[in-house]
Design an enzyme around this catalytic site. Sequence first.
Site, short mmCIF file in Angstrom:
data_model
loop_
_atom_site.label_atom_id
_atom_site.label_comp_id
_atom_site.label_asym_id
_atom_site.label_seq_id
_atom_site.Cartn_x
_atom_site.Cartn_y
_atom_site.Cartn_z
N LYS A 84 65.44 18.33 3.43
CA LYS A 84 64.61 18.29 4.64
C LYS A 84 63.63 17.13 4.50
O LYS A 84 62.87 17.04 3.52
CB LYS A 84 63.83 19.59 4.72
C1 E4P Z 1 61.98 25.30 9.77
O1 E4P Z 1 62.80 24.46 9.50
C2 E4P Z 1 60.58 24.98 10.05
O2 E4P Z 1 59.96 24.44 8.92
C3 E4P Z 1 59.87 26.21 10.53
O3 E4P Z 1 60.68 26.82 11.53
C4 E4P Z 1 58.48 25.94 11.04
O4 E4P Z 1 57.98 27.11 11.63
P1 E4P Z 1 56.43 27.30 12.00
O5 E4P Z 1 56.10 26.33 13.08
O6 E4P Z 1 56.34 28.72 12.47
O7 E4P Z 1 55.66 27.04 10.74
#
Ligand code: E4P
Length: 215
Positions: A84
């Site tokens: 990521k």
């Molecule tokens: C997933 O890939 C993201 O990091 C995550 O969905 C972020 O979610 P949030 O905005 O609730 O922290």
Amino acid sequence: MRIFLDSANIDQIRQAAKLGVISGVTTNPSLVSKEGKVDYQTVIKEICSIVDGSVSAEVVVTEAKAIIEQARELASWAPNVTIKIPVTTDGLQAISVLAKDGISVNMTLCFSLNQAILGALAGASYVSVFVGRLDDVGHDGMAVVKDTVDVFKGYGLKTQIIAASIRHPLHCVAAAKAGAHIATVPYAVLMQMLQHPLTDVGITRFLADWKKVSS
Ligand code: E4P
């Protein structure tokens, strides 16, 4: 639409995997830190052993060279690790290098169609559109997902669109209708997707009626 679990909690991941409905997991530094003082490598390897599909592990450095180095290290932990990487100038540089090496990348913190297009052109396997965080600041997060789906389809771009930052079950419904390839959902939302009060009422009634037959 496929479902990924948005969690670094091993118990939640095991429970969700048992349902047979998740085909991947996404983590981020905040989700990992919720689990306390853990060894990153141990956590990611354990998640990869529970789930066959893509497991996103995020880089925690910001310069292209460092991102590439860390990404290669993360990718060596298990064959199903996806790296990521946030959408920045350094991030894009790193994505294009890693993609050429065949390393799967999930471009994260994507808040606009333009960013999504750049991620796809750089070679990301996935782009994560943060729906909830856009909604939080008064934008229509799902509209960005929908536009991205339409444009990627129109141009035959192969990058998969993840509806991320999902906050409630209606986000999942909207992501499916918008044509997102994947919704990555927190465990609580996965459970909410499953529940319906009429199902509970129906089971109670069926069992009560069955007692009349069998007694
Ligand atoms: C997933 O890939 C993201 O990091 C995550 O969905 C972020 O979610 P949030 O905005 O609730 O922290």
